[in-house]
Design a protein around this motif. Structure first.
Motif, PDB file in Angstrom:
ATOM      1  N   ASN A   1       0.812  -1.247  -0.208  1.00 42.33           N
ATOM      2  CA  ASN A   1       0.020  -0.029   0.107  1.00 42.33           C
ATOM      3  C   ASN A   1       1.044   1.073  -0.169  1.00 42.33           C
ATOM      4  O   ASN A   1       1.691   1.373   0.998  1.00 42.33           O
ATOM      5  N   MET A   2       0.849   2.130  -1.079  1.00 43.45           N
ATOM      6  CA  MET A   2       1.538   3.260  -1.220  1.00 43.45           C
ATOM      7  C   MET A   2       0.671   4.356  -1.484  1.00 43.45           C
ATOM      8  O   MET A   2      -0.023   4.403  -2.471  1.00 43.45           O
ATOM      9  N   GLU A   3       0.876   5.490  -0.689  1.00 44.23           N
ATOM     10  CA  GLU A   3       0.097   6.699  -0.914  1.00 44.23           C
ATOM     11  C   GLU A   3      -1.622   6.245  -1.124  1.00 44.23           C
ATOM     12  O   GLU A   3      -1.979   6.916  -1.718  1.00 44.23           O
ATOM     13  N   GLY A   4      -1.955   5.615  -0.303  1.00 42.31           N
ATOM     14  CA  GLY A   4      -3.121   5.188  -0.162  1.00 42.31           C
ATOM     15  C   GLY A   4      -3.893   4.245  -1.332  1.00 42.31           C
ATOM     16  O   GLY A   4      -5.028   3.953  -1.411  1.00 42.31           O
ATOM     17  N   GLN A   5      -3.000   3.620  -2.077  1.00 42.45           N
ATOM     18  CA  GLN A   5      -3.375   2.799  -3.290  1.00 42.45           C
ATOM     19  C   GLN A   5      -2.514   1.466  -2.969  1.00 42.45           C
ATOM     20  O   GLN A   5      -1.456   1.510  -2.783  1.00 42.45           O
ATOM     21  N   ASN A   6      -3.463   0.370  -3.413  1.00 43.72           N
ATOM     22  CA  ASN A   6      -2.776  -0.839  -3.283  1.00 43.72           C
ATOM     23  C   ASN A   6      -2.123  -1.421  -4.778  1.00 43.72           C
ATOM     24  O   ASN A   6      -2.611  -1.051  -5.686  1.00 43.72           O
ATOM     25  N   TYR A   7      -0.927  -1.876  -4.652  1.00 44.41           N
ATOM     26  CA  TYR A   7      -0.232  -2.105  -5.674  1.00 44.41           C
ATOM     27  C   TYR A   7       0.373  -3.739  -5.456  1.00 44.41           C
ATOM     28  O   TYR A   7       0.482  -4.129  -4.426  1.00 44.41           O
ATOM     29  N   LEU A   8       0.453  -4.486  -6.634  1.00 41.05           N
ATOM     30  CA  LEU A   8       1.097  -5.871  -6.635  1.00 41.05           C
ATOM     31  C   LEU A   8       2.581  -5.444  -7.056  1.00 41.05           C
ATOM     32  O   LEU A   8       2.712  -4.914  -8.217  1.00 41.05           O
ATOM     33  N   LEU A   9       3.693  -6.008  -6.358  1.00 40.31           N
ATOM     34  CA  LEU A   9       4.965  -5.509  -6.609  1.00 40.31           C
ATOM     35  C   LEU A   9       5.625  -6.768  -7.039  1.00 40.31           C
ATOM     36  O   LEU A   9       5.436  -7.941  -6.478  1.00 40.31           O
ATOM     37  N   ALA A  10       6.041  -6.748  -8.125  1.00 39.68           N
ATOM     38  CA  ALA A  10       6.944  -7.924  -8.613  1.00 39.68           C
ATOM     39  C   ALA A  10       8.346  -7.394  -8.495  1.00 39.68           C
ATOM     40  O   ALA A  10       8.825  -6.345  -8.996  1.00 39.68           O
ATOM     41  N   TYR A  11       9.356  -8.200  -8.152  1.00 39.37           N
ATOM     42  CA  TYR A  11      10.727  -7.758  -7.857  1.00 39.37           C
ATOM     43  C   TYR A  11      11.754  -8.882  -8.526  1.00 39.37           C
ATOM     44  O   TYR A  11      11.538 -10.121  -8.240  1.00 39.37           O
ATOM     45  N   ASN A  12      12.905  -8.391  -8.657  1.00 36.63           N
ATOM     46  CA  ASN A  12      14.000  -9.157  -8.884  1.00 36.63           C
ATOM     47  C   ASN A  12      15.360  -8.722  -8.336  1.00 36.63           C
ATOM     48  O   ASN A  12      15.664  -7.728  -8.804  1.00 36.63           O
ATOM     49  N   LEU A  13      15.981  -9.565  -7.670  1.00 35.11           N
ATOM     50  CA  LEU A  13      16.994  -8.986  -6.997  1.00 35.11           C
ATOM     51  C   LEU A  13      18.377  -9.227  -7.903  1.00 35.11           C
ATOM     52  O   LEU A  13      18.487 -10.432  -8.176  1.00 35.11           O
ATOM     53  N   LEU A  14      19.504  -8.391  -7.882  1.00 36.28           N
ATOM     54  CA  LEU A  14      20.743  -8.790  -8.762  1.00 36.28           C
ATOM     55  C   LEU A  14      21.653  -8.463  -7.397  1.00 36.28           C
ATOM     56  O   LEU A  14      22.203  -7.262  -7.630  1.00 36.28           O
ATOM     57  N   PRO A  15      22.330  -9.201  -6.344  1.00 33.14           N
ATOM     58  CA  PRO A  15      23.059  -8.744  -5.565  1.00 33.14           C
ATOM     59  C   PRO A  15      24.523  -8.570  -5.912  1.00 33.14           C
ATOM     60  O   PRO A  15      24.937  -7.599  -5.195  1.00 33.14           O
ATOM     61  N   GLN A  16      24.906  -9.163  -6.844  1.00 31.58           N
ATOM     62  CA  GLN A  16      26.304  -8.829  -7.528  1.00 31.58           C
ATOM     63  C   GLN A  16      26.241  -7.561  -8.169  1.00 31.58           C
ATOM     64  O   GLN A  16      27.523  -6.791  -8.210  1.00 31.58           O
ATOM     65  N   LYS A  17      24.979  -6.837  -8.528  1.00 29.40           N
ATOM     66  CA  LYS A  17      24.873  -5.527  -9.023  1.00 29.40           C
ATOM     67  C   LYS A  17      24.565  -4.735  -8.049  1.00 29.40           C
ATOM     68  O   LYS A  17      24.384  -3.312  -8.476  1.00 29.40           O
ATOM     69  N   ASN A  18      24.277  -5.008  -6.866  1.00 30.39           N
ATOM     70  CA  ASN A  18      23.812  -4.091  -5.880  1.00 30.39           C
ATOM     71  C   ASN A  18      22.516  -3.564  -6.374  1.00 30.39           C
ATOM     72  O   ASN A  18      22.401  -2.389  -6.073  1.00 30.39           O
ATOM     73  N   ILE A  19      21.544  -4.275  -7.019  1.00 33.05           N
ATOM     74  CA  ILE A  19      20.367  -3.420  -7.471  1.00 33.05           C
ATOM     75  C   ILE A  19      19.109  -4.514  -7.343  1.00 33.05           C
ATOM     76  O   ILE A  19      19.163  -5.661  -7.068  1.00 33.05           O
ATOM     77  N   SER A  20      18.006  -4.069  -6.902  1.00 36.43           N
ATOM     78  CA  SER A  20      16.628  -4.474  -7.074  1.00 36.43           C
ATOM     79  C   SER A  20      15.873  -4.003  -8.094  1.00 36.43           C
ATOM     80  O   SER A  20      15.625  -2.703  -8.190  1.00 36.43           O
ATOM     81  N   VAL A  21      15.480  -4.607  -9.069  1.00 41.77           N
ATOM     82  CA  VAL A  21      14.540  -4.359  -9.987  1.00 41.77           C
ATOM     83  C   VAL A  21      12.913  -4.490  -9.695  1.00 41.77           C
ATOM     84  O   VAL A  21      12.575  -5.653  -9.437  1.00 41.77           O
TER      85      VAL A  21
END
Length: 259
Positions: A186-206
């Protein structure tokens, strides 16, 4: 991941080139180079440099030899260079990625350069990626039309993409426990479905955000159609029942009137 891998290959190519290795391996008392002496090393860097992808490529030698493309001179302070040296050498020759976008900087690659033969430390290479390049990677990605994409580092700090509330990003950190997956937010009063992919070697989360209202819009439309069909069926059934009832009762009424 593929885009950043190409930068990693570039850093390795420059670090292990004979020109760069040769200059960084010079004794400290012989590192005062003439202008033409720099051209061989700079040529290796210029061939790989692209203003569309990166802000600069810099090499800092332990012997005091420094190279910078596209400018010959670095804008970094000695303290900042020393910090980069420590961060790069902490990874023992492996590439590391660092998020400095919050300070008006960029997403930064650091790598310790080592002598190919002796593995002795010679210095470091740093590549600062252009913010526009990272944004371009996300420009054509959409999630259900109204969705959006964001990249943050493994500590939950913003890097690129759609601007997302900082508190919301920080709250995500405990949720991202697997290499990939999805969760609700829930962000700013709106519900979202969040899909994510982590790339630890690149230090990023997409991260991909999809508003639930958009995600379920087709289901909502289907519900409306079902309601309309049910109501139409009920009305039609009522009219048919009246019609059938009249066909049965009409003769009885006629007989009653005649009697």
């Amino acid at each position: 991941d593929h885009s950043l891998d190409s930068i990693v290959h570039m850093a390795n190519f420059i670090a292990y080139s004979s020109e760069i290795q040769g200059y960084l391996d010079l004794p400290t008392n012989k590192t005062k180079l003439q202008l033409q002496d720099y051209s061989a090393a700079e040529r290796v860097m210029i061939v790989n440099y692209s203003s569309l992808v990166m802000k600069n490529i810099e090499v800092f030698g332990n012997n005091g030899v420094n190279f910078n493309v596209p400018s010959r001179y670095t804008e970094l302070s000695p303290e900042k260079i020393d910090t980069y040296m420590q961060k790069a050498k902490a990874h023992g020759g492996a590439v590391s990625w660092h998020n400095e976008t919050g300070d008006g900087g960029s997403f930064l690659l650091l790598k310790e350069i080592r002598n190919i033969t002796t593995t002795r430390s010679l210095g470091i290479i740093s590549i600062q990626l252009s913010a526009a390049y990272l944004e371009k990677q996300l420009a054509d990605i959409t999630f259900a039309n109204d969705g959006f994409t964001c990249i943050m580092d493994m500590d939950g700090n913003y890097i690129a993409g759609a601007p997302v509330d900082k508190e919301a990003l920080q709250s995500l950190r405990p949720l991202l426990t697997n290499s990939s997956g999805y969760t609700q937010l829930n962000m700013e009063g709106q519900n979202y479905l969040l899909a994510y992919n982590l790339l630890p070697q690149k230090n990023i989360s997409v991260l991909g955000f999809i508003p639930e209202t958009t995600l379920y819009s087709e289901i909502s439309q289907l519900k409306i159609w079902i309601y309309m069909i049910v109501m139409s069926t009920c009305i039609l059934s009522f009219l048919l029942s009246v019609k059938i009832s009249n066909t049965i009762t009409a003769p009885l009424r006629n007989m009653e009137e005649s009697m």
